[in-house]
Design a protein around this motif. Structure first.
Motif, PDB file in Angstrom:
ATOM      1  N   GLU A  27      -5.668  -2.606   6.127  1.00  0.00           N
ATOM      2  CA  GLU A  27      -6.940  -1.498   4.594  1.00  0.00           C
ATOM      3  C   GLU A  27      -7.137   0.191   5.121  1.00  0.00           C
ATOM      4  O   GLU A  27      -7.246   0.822   4.761  1.00  0.00           O
ATOM      5  N   LEU A  83      -4.074   2.261   5.779  1.00  0.00           N
ATOM      6  CA  LEU A  83      -4.086   2.230   4.314  1.00  0.00           C
ATOM      7  C   LEU A  83      -4.901   3.813   3.443  1.00  0.00           C
ATOM      8  O   LEU A  83      -4.660   4.630   3.058  1.00  0.00           O
ATOM      9  N   LYS A  84      -6.076   3.421   4.151  1.00  0.00           N
ATOM     10  CA  LYS A  84      -6.977   4.466   3.079  1.00  0.00           C
ATOM     11  C   LYS A  84      -7.140   5.277   3.483  1.00  0.00           C
ATOM     12  O   LYS A  84      -7.287   6.600   2.573  1.00  0.00           O
ATOM     13  N   LYS A  98      -3.747   7.250   2.407  1.00  0.00           N
ATOM     14  CA  LYS A  98      -4.021   8.017   0.980  1.00  0.00           C
ATOM     15  C   LYS A  98      -5.015   9.165   1.141  1.00  0.00           C
ATOM     16  O   LYS A  98      -4.396  10.083   0.260  1.00  0.00           O
ATOM     17  N   GLY A 116       0.829  -1.185  -0.172  1.00  0.00           N
ATOM     18  CA  GLY A 116      -0.688  -0.043   0.369  1.00  0.00           C
ATOM     19  C   GLY A 116       0.922   1.370   0.206  1.00  0.00           C
ATOM     20  O   GLY A 116       0.559   2.102  -0.517  1.00  0.00           O
TER      21      GLY A 116
END
Lengths: 377, 377
Positions: A365, A368-369, A372, A304
């Motif tokens: 996850e 990371l989302k 980002k 990621g």
């Protein structure tokens, strides 16, 4: 009174200079605290490198079986079968082991027996776990911090030179290091041990050892047998998922263990910790699940971050230390507002770095989302 | 190497003089140990002043409800609601409270902040809880022991004189005292506080406080408000029956609490201790049962000993310190052979005394029966 705090009126309390410049420890943001502050419910804590699976179910079962009478008895760690079981698993004699309330208390006791009141100093390195220096300061023991090399690795030559020039009682190194995750090689550890004066003890803090050597034990136990001035410390807080119970241990020459036993308070290790650790040592399936989850999580996080073009230290632990490429604090705060707690490393002088614990797949996850979104903002 | 223990070959570890003359703590005989040694099954331990009822059922229930995830999280005592609940029950501001891993760690931290590295000494008295002096010795802090008066009470005048003559950072008194059970009067404590230099802190170790004042709190909290140099320490190990979980606390001026927070390791108090103590504070029925059992047990033991013509200290605690009228060791050993563990007080120089915890009615009866047999032999 020569410090910030002050007693009323004519009372006067003084303290030594080391303590005068210390600040009380500021705990990382707790889940309940963040929930209260921001009215959030679904919070994940990736800040303290705890085990995302919790602790071993066998340990939990053993805890549940404790009676009200066991809970009421003072612990007697030296009489507890955990000592023999742990030593047997490590393949060492039990006279080489001491249990303690977390490994951080062992650092304190080691500093007390090796350096206190002897005009000797402690040596550690830049970006080392900050508690080593804080504890030296608390005890009034001078310490020297060696800058890291350009790859954030330990500068063994500079460390050896310092140990030749000064009366150094003890050197502290975490391997893998916290908060960077960087692993020092066997060759470097060996070079350090061979070059150290025989009056200097090397403490290798191996809190993350089981993540770095998932196939089983490493070379360090063997080195401990060869070099009586090598002390290893390990913990049940990380891979065993028992941080809430406070149990660490040291592996050392019996002469050093005997000194630690002279000064360690007798009831430092609590009953539930003894019971849970004893059961946890048998739960190989849990350890395996933890290692697999962590390996997959590290890969997921690296992938990621690579996609985002974000740098991070190569990690041999259950966390990744990420360079945000900008001041970490706004990133940290935006993550907080999304219910994600991570660790900024400002106190280490790492102004753009965040330390992020490897969580479950869903937690990684989610991190990371949001990460980002924030850095592409 | 200037100590008993020794490293192999050319390695050399030194330590300061205080530690050189310390011996490792020898734990009291554990139930399992005695069972192994003598092949006994029905053993009672009346040696460490634990609660014969175990711990509060509410505490046990709260512990059982902890999840594997809670157990895996580092404790964050300062964020835990136990702080506010405890302070509210005591009727004080939470800035006056600090929790710790047992009160013994607080003695260590108090010595560190008040006396270490300052050419100041610690004062305590003969027959005081031995850990005060051991901890001073560990930290290399000189200490002065004041002889007791002819009734085994604290000689306040001698103590005040010593504090005028020397630079005394801190005075340690247990009230009621362990291992004698003797209570120092309010008048004496007040006289001591009024006469102490304003640079000297008095630590009142109130581990047995709730047994001495079963109707509710005593005068000491009020004195703490009046004298900012008074520190009280208390524990969940005795009346709350949580010795296995390790939780004590201090009540002090916020300036002193702030100093303790600077040096206390952040994760000293474990999660189960926080959870259990939080629940135990609500269990007034358990406290009442404990107090009633102890009152009846003390009466039972006194009556039994009076019948035998055996002397004992007047106790305000959950133990009786008995004068066997002869060397205590053979009596201790004969009791052991009958599966009864008590505490000889040889290390205190009390050669003919045994300290016996008040147990359940059946335990007290069993003790009295065997004790009678032994001393009438």
């Amino acid at each position: 009174m020569d410090m910030d705090s002050s007693l009323p009126s004519a009372y006067e309390v003084t303290t030594h200079p080391g303590i005068q410049s210390l600040k009380p420890y500021v705990p990382g943001k707790a889940i309940e605290e963040l929930a209260r502050e921001q009215g959030l419910t679904d919070i994940i804590k990736l800040a303290s490198n705890e085990n995302p699976l919790g602790c071993s179910p066998l340990a939990k079962k053993a805890l549940d079986q404790m009676t009200v009478h066991q809970l009421a008895l003072y612990p007697s760690p030296l009489n507890h079968p955990l000592y023999d079981k742990l030593a047997a698993q490590l393949g060492i004699d039990r006279r080489h082991v001491i249990l303690s309330n977390g490994s951080d208390f062992l650092f304190w006791y080691l500093l007390t027996v090796l350096a206190l009141g002897q005009d000797k100093c402690m040596v550690t390195h830049q970006f080392a776990f900050s508690t080593y220096a804080i504890q030296a300061q608390t005890l009034g023991i001078p310490f020297i911090t060696i800058p890291v090399d350009k790859n954030y690795g330990i500068d063994i030559d500079a460390m050896l030179m310092t140990c030749q020039k000064h009366a150094v009682a003890v050197v502290f190194i975490a391997n893998p290091n916290n908060p960077t995750g960087v692993l020092t090689s066997k060759a470097d550890i060996l070079r350090l041990l061979e070059g150290l004066p025989r009056t200097t003890v090397l403490v290798l803090d191996e809190a993350y050892h089981e993540y770095a050597y998932p196939q089983g034990d490493s070379y360090s136990l063997e080195l401990q047998r060869r070099f009586p001035n090598l002390v290893l410390t390990r913990t049940f807080s990380k891979i065993y998922g028992l941080a809430g119970l406070r149990l660490g241990y040291a592996i050392a020459d019996p002469a050093i263990i005997e000194l630690l036993l002279r000064v360690q308070l007798p009831f430092t290790v609590n009953q539930p910790a003894l019971v849970a650790a004893y059961a946890a040592l048998d739960d190989f399936a849990f350890l395996e699940r933890t290692i697999v989850l962590n390996r997959m999580g590290l890969a997921q996080m690296r992938e990621g971050l690579d996609t985002l073009g974000v740098n991070y230290f190569s990690s041999h632990t259950n966390f990744l230390t990420i360079d945000c490429g900008r001041s970490s604090i706004p990133v940290y705060e935006q993550l907080l507002s999304q219910g994600i707690i991570v660790r900024p490393l400002i106190p280490y002088g790492l102004m753009s770095h965040l330390r992020v614990t490897i969580g479950t797949e869903a937690q990684n996850e989610r991190f990371l989302k949001q990460f980002k979104r924030i850095i592409q903002d």
